[in-house]
Scaffold this motif. Structure first.
Motif, PDB file in Angstrom:
ATOM      1  N   GLU A   1      -1.595   2.658  -4.901  1.00 15.82           N
ATOM      2  CA  GLU A   1      -1.512   4.061  -4.540  1.00 15.82           C
ATOM      3  C   GLU A   1      -2.900   4.556  -4.175  1.00 15.82           C
ATOM      4  OE1 GLU A   1      -0.393   8.236  -4.511  1.00 15.82           O
ATOM      5  OE2 GLU A   1      -2.123   7.317  -5.440  1.00 15.82           O
ATOM      6  N   THR A   2      -2.993   5.213  -3.032  1.00 18.64           N
ATOM      7  CA  THR A   2      -4.292   5.689  -2.560  1.00 18.64           C
ATOM      8  C   THR A   2      -4.428   7.195  -2.790  1.00 18.64           C
ATOM      9  OG1 THR A   2      -3.394   5.827  -0.319  1.00 18.64           O
ATOM     10  CG2 THR A   2      -4.652   3.853  -0.866  1.00 18.64           C
ATOM     11  N   TYR A   3      -4.172   7.594  -4.011  1.00 17.22           N
ATOM     12  CA  TYR A   3      -4.343   8.979  -4.442  1.00 17.22           C
ATOM     13  C   TYR A   3      -3.712   9.992  -3.487  1.00 17.22           C
ATOM     14  CZ  TYR A   3      -7.494   7.075  -7.883  1.00 17.22           C
ATOM     15  OH  TYR A   3      -8.019   6.349  -8.912  1.00 17.22           O
ATOM     16  N   SER A   4      -2.412   9.879  -3.340  1.00 19.84           N
ATOM     17  CA  SER A   4      -1.695  10.808  -2.466  1.00 19.84           C
ATOM     18  C   SER A   4      -1.608  12.192  -3.097  1.00 19.84           C
ATOM     19  CB  SER A   4      -0.284  10.291  -2.190  1.00 19.84           C
ATOM     20  OG  SER A   4       0.483  10.304  -3.374  1.00 19.84           O
ATOM     21  N   GLY A   5      -1.711  12.257  -4.411  1.00 17.83           N
ATOM     22  CA  GLY A   5      -1.606  13.542  -5.097  1.00 17.83           C
ATOM     23  C   GLY A   5      -0.172  13.983  -5.327  1.00 17.83           C
ATOM     24  N   SER A   6       0.792  13.200  -4.883  1.00 16.08           N
ATOM     25  CA  SER A   6       2.195  13.562  -5.026  1.00 16.08           C
ATOM     26  C   SER A   6       2.681  13.235  -6.438  1.00 16.08           C
ATOM     27  CB  SER A   6       3.043  12.811  -3.995  1.00 16.08           C
ATOM     28  OG  SER A   6       4.415  12.917  -4.314  1.00 16.08           O
TER      29      SER A   6
ATOM     30  N   ALA B   1      -9.250   4.747  -4.128  1.00 15.80           N
ATOM     31  CA  ALA B   1      -9.658   5.923  -3.361  1.00 15.80           C
ATOM     32  C   ALA B   1      -9.050   5.878  -1.971  1.00 15.80           C
ATOM     33  CB  ALA B   1     -11.176   5.987  -3.269  1.00 15.80           C
ATOM     34  N   ALA B   2      -8.619   7.028  -1.467  1.00 13.66           N
ATOM     35  CA  ALA B   2      -7.924   7.113  -0.181  1.00 13.66           C
ATOM     36  C   ALA B   2      -8.810   6.767   1.000  1.00 13.66           C
ATOM     37  CB  ALA B   2      -7.349   8.517   0.010  1.00 13.66           C
ATOM     38  N   ASP B   3     -10.126   6.833   0.853  1.00  8.16           N
ATOM     39  CA  ASP B   3     -11.007   6.590   1.990  1.00  8.16           C
ATOM     40  C   ASP B   3     -11.339   5.114   2.200  1.00  8.16           C
ATOM     41  OD1 ASP B   3     -12.541   6.335  -0.271  1.00  8.16           O
ATOM     42  OD2 ASP B   3     -14.261   7.431   0.541  1.00  8.16           O
TER      43      ASP B   3
ATOM     44  N   SER C   1       0.850  -1.176   0.000  1.00  5.62           N
ATOM     45  CA  SER C   1       0.000   0.000   0.000  1.00  5.62           C
ATOM     46  C   SER C   1       0.895   1.238   0.000  1.00  5.62           C
ATOM     47  CB  SER C   1      -0.894  -0.015   1.245  1.00  5.62           C
ATOM     48  OG  SER C   1      -1.689   1.137   1.271  1.00  5.62           O
ATOM     49  N   VAL C   2       0.633   2.168  -0.918  1.00 10.79           N
ATOM     50  CA  VAL C   2       1.466   3.359  -1.077  1.00 10.79           C
ATOM     51  C   VAL C   2       0.659   4.574  -0.634  1.00 10.79           C
ATOM     52  CG1 VAL C   2       2.787   4.754  -2.706  1.00 10.79           C
ATOM     53  CG2 VAL C   2       2.627   2.272  -3.032  1.00 10.79           C
ATOM     54  N   ASN C   3       1.136   5.211   0.433  1.00 13.68           N
ATOM     55  CA  ASN C   3       0.424   6.364   0.977  1.00 13.68           C
ATOM     56  C   ASN C   3       1.427   7.420   1.420  1.00 13.68           C
ATOM     57  OD1 ASN C   3      -1.366   8.134   2.065  1.00 13.68           O
ATOM     58  ND2 ASN C   3      -2.107   6.771   3.675  1.00 13.68           N
ATOM     59  N   ASN C   4       1.809   8.299   0.497  1.00 13.88           N
ATOM     60  CA  ASN C   4       2.779   9.377   0.758  1.00 13.88           C
ATOM     61  C   ASN C   4       4.063   8.898   1.440  1.00 13.88           C
ATOM     62  OD1 ASN C   4       1.306  11.568  -0.362  1.00 13.88           O
ATOM     63  ND2 ASN C   4      -0.014  11.550   1.447  1.00 13.88           N
ATOM     64  N   PRO C   5       4.747   7.926   0.858  1.00 16.53           N
ATOM     65  CA  PRO C   5       5.988   7.442   1.483  1.00 16.53           C
ATOM     66  C   PRO C   5       7.133   8.436   1.307  1.00 16.53           C
ATOM     67  CG  PRO C   5       5.734   6.435  -0.645  1.00 16.53           C
ATOM     68  CD  PRO C   5       4.490   7.260  -0.414  1.00 16.53           C
TER      69      PRO C   5
ATOM     70  N   ASN D   1       5.575  -3.531   3.626  1.00 13.42           N
ATOM     71  CA  ASN D   1       5.382  -2.137   3.969  1.00 13.42           C
ATOM     72  C   ASN D   1       6.134  -1.259   2.983  1.00 13.42           C
ATOM     73  OD1 ASN D   1       6.173   0.462   5.461  1.00 13.42           O
ATOM     74  ND2 ASN D   1       4.590  -0.398   6.782  1.00 13.42           N
ATOM     75  N   GLN D   2       5.608  -0.075   2.700  1.00 15.73           N
ATOM     76  CA  GLN D   2       6.200   0.840   1.718  1.00 15.73           C
ATOM     77  C   GLN D   2       7.583   1.348   2.096  1.00 15.73           C
ATOM     78  OE1 GLN D   2       3.428   4.110   1.433  1.00 15.73           O
ATOM     79  NE2 GLN D   2       4.064   4.977   3.384  1.00 15.73           N
ATOM     80  N   SER D   3       7.987   1.220   3.354  1.00 14.60           N
ATOM     81  CA  SER D   3       9.311   1.709   3.758  1.00 14.60           C
ATOM     82  C   SER D   3      10.238   0.582   4.205  1.00 14.60           C
ATOM     83  CB  SER D   3       9.173   2.746   4.875  1.00 14.60           C
ATOM     84  OG  SER D   3       8.550   2.161   6.000  1.00 14.60           O
TER      85      SER D   3
END
Length: 194
Positions: free
Chosen positions: A115-120, A143-145, A85-89, A168-170
């Motif tokens: 990717e949960t639409y981080s917008g980055s 969707a991020a929600d 799951s990718v969330n602003n890493p 995990n993404q990190s």
């Protein structure tokens, strides 16, 4: 740090994974206790000890090259789907995670980056770069929600692997992580979780 909670699961129903702490494997409900995360041990002394352990126990380049040759001769080479799951890493850690998967000595894997639409735009650039670099890397946007169990169930519809690993993404996988799991499966074909 390398991931301390990497494991393979046969595909199944994971609807209660995050909320209830249960895994459903082959129709059987099992309560899983998880180890504390590496983040809770971020002391200089622990990092030094861990670095020494890795240096002493991880295979060196000649052994990794041998694994790359050997894995092609396994009688059982199950495809493994790795879900992240990718969330602003943090970008450097995120790229190291992806590179650690690409560097695996076992080659029959696919990496699903959700990717949960981080917008980055930087994260989108990284996702595009790696999906073009290696056809085994798949990118999915949700969707991020969405709740984690719902996200996992959506992903289970997309994956092709006989086994699944959560990453995990990190975190980073040791270069021989998948090889060692498949080696074990070649010696113990009845395993449903490693």
């Amino acid at each position: 740090f390398y991931s301390t909670a990497s494991f393979l699961l046969e595909k199944g129903d994971f609807s209660g994974l995050a909320k209830q702490g249960y895994l459903f494997l082959k129709g059987e409900r099992r309560n899983i206790k998880t180890a504390p995360s590496v983040d809770s041990f971020k002391t200089d002394e622990f990092a030094k000890m861990y670095g020494r352990w890795i240096k002493k126990n991880e295979p060196q380049q000649p052994a990794l090259n041998e694994q790359r040759s050997c894995e092609l001769n396994f009688s059982y080479r199950p495809p493994i789907s790795i879900l992240t799951s990718v969330n602003n890493p943090e970008t450097k850690k995120f790229e190291k995670m992806i590179e650690s998967v690409i560097a695996q000595t076992y080659s029959n894997w696919e990496l699903h980056l959700v990717e949960t639409y981080s917008g980055s735009s930087e994260i989108h650039r990284i996702l595009e770069k790696y999906s073009k670099k290696d056809s085994r890397i798949k990118v999915c946007f949700l969707a991020a929600d969405r709740e984690t169990p719902k996200t996992l169930n959506e992903l289970l519809k997309l994956i092709h692997g006989e086994f699944m690993a959560l990453l995990n993404q990190s975190d980073e996988l040791a270069p021989n992580a998948l090889f060692e799991n498949v080696l074990l499966l070649n010696h113990n074909s009845d395993a449903d979780m490693i």
